[in-house]
Design a protein around this motif. Structure first.
Motif, mmCIF file in Angstrom:
data_model
loop_
_atom_site.group_PDB
_atom_site.id
_atom_site.type_symbol
_atom_site.label_atom_id
_atom_site.label_comp_id
_atom_site.label_asym_id
_atom_site.label_seq_id
_atom_site.Cartn_x
_atom_site.Cartn_y
_atom_site.Cartn_z
ATOM 1 N N VAL A 125 12.347 -19.192 47.547
ATOM 2 C CA VAL A 125 13.624 -19.443 46.886
ATOM 3 C C VAL A 125 14.209 -20.731 47.436
ATOM 4 O O VAL A 125 14.246 -20.952 48.640
ATOM 5 C CB VAL A 125 14.602 -18.261 47.113
ATOM 6 N N SER A 126 14.670 -21.579 46.532
ATOM 7 C CA SER A 126 15.356 -22.804 46.897
ATOM 8 C C SER A 126 16.805 -22.673 46.453
ATOM 9 O O SER A 126 17.079 -22.479 45.274
ATOM 10 C CB SER A 126 14.690 -24.003 46.218
ATOM 11 N N LEU A 127 17.704 -22.765 47.400
ATOM 12 C CA LEU A 127 19.128 -22.613 47.116
ATOM 13 C C LEU A 127 19.806 -23.969 47.177
ATOM 14 O O LEU A 127 19.650 -24.712 48.142
ATOM 15 C CB LEU A 127 19.778 -21.666 48.134
ATOM 16 N N SER A 128 20.522 -24.293 46.124
ATOM 17 C CA SER A 128 21.322 -25.520 46.125
ATOM 18 C C SER A 128 22.680 -25.184 45.527
ATOM 19 O O SER A 128 22.853 -24.173 44.866
ATOM 20 C CB SER A 128 20.633 -26.631 45.335
ATOM 21 N N ALA A 129 23.639 -26.040 45.800
ATOM 22 C CA ALA A 129 24.996 -25.803 45.331
ATOM 23 C C ALA A 129 25.446 -26.966 44.460
ATOM 24 O O ALA A 129 25.086 -28.115 44.710
ATOM 25 C CB ALA A 129 25.945 -25.643 46.512
ATOM 26 N N ILE A 132 17.767 -21.444 42.813
ATOM 27 C CA ILE A 132 19.068 -20.826 42.558
ATOM 28 C C ILE A 132 20.124 -21.905 42.777
ATOM 29 O O ILE A 132 20.191 -22.504 43.846
ATOM 30 C CB ILE A 132 19.325 -19.637 43.501
ATOM 31 N N VAL A 133 20.931 -22.142 41.747
ATOM 32 C CA VAL A 133 21.987 -23.157 41.835
ATOM 33 C C VAL A 133 23.331 -22.433 41.811
ATOM 34 O O VAL A 133 23.679 -21.776 40.828
ATOM 35 C CB VAL A 133 21.899 -24.167 40.677
ATOM 36 N N SER A 155 18.422 -26.838 49.610
ATOM 37 C CA SER A 155 18.147 -28.170 49.075
ATOM 38 C C SER A 155 19.457 -28.872 48.788
ATOM 39 O O SER A 155 20.536 -28.281 48.876
ATOM 40 C CB SER A 155 17.260 -28.084 47.819
ATOM 41 N N GLU A 156 19.352 -30.121 48.419
ATOM 42 C CA GLU A 156 20.545 -30.941 48.189
ATOM 43 C C GLU A 156 21.375 -30.372 47.049
ATOM 44 O O GLU A 156 20.873 -29.711 46.156
ATOM 45 C CB GLU A 156 20.120 -32.364 47.837
#
Length: 135
Positions: free
Chosen positions: A99-103, A63-64, A130-131
């Motif tokens: 789930v991997s959350l990054s912004a 998820i970005v 994540s980064e």
């Protein structure tokens, strides 16, 4: 005779007025009432991975979070908080997905925290941060 009468008059005591003190206390009271906040902050409990723990190879959904308040999941755009995004989170919970959350760049940290909180409320237990990514 006049001299004797003047000597018999006792000098008056000067009284201290407390009106300015009351004014100062009132101003301080107003200052502290208007400058303080009484809302309680909400806390998120974030558990970190233990060292040496093996992770089962599972599909990781990325998820970005983007600055406009939207998220990108697998190429699809969702608006945070709308019903279709909440249904997506519920689907991820049912599938027990990781789930991997990054912004993206220039995303407010408060938006990231709100998304983490929303994920936890939906029941997502496998959430990794994540980064940030350049969009």
């Amino acid at each position: 005779m006049l001299v004797v009468l003047l000597n018999n008059i006792a000098p008056r005591k000067k009284t201290i007025s407390i009106t300015p003190l009351i004014d100062v206390v009132f101003i301080l009271l107003l200052f502290f009432m208007l400058s303080s906040t009484f809302s309680q902050k909400k806390q998120l409990e974030i558990k970190h991975a233990t060292s040496g723990a093996s992770q089962v190879e599972a599909e990781v959904v990325r998820i970005v979070l983007q600055p406009e308040g939207t998220v990108e999941v697998g190429g699809a755009q969702y608006i945070v908080g709308e019903q279709n995004f909440i249904q997506l989170l519920n689907t991820l919970v049912e599938n027990d997905s990781h789930v991997s959350l990054s912004a993206g760049a220039n995303v407010n940290i408060q938006k990231v925290i709100e998304l983490i909180d929303m994920s936890y409320q939906a029941g997502i237990t496998q959430l990794n941060l994540s980064e940030s990514v350049e969009l």
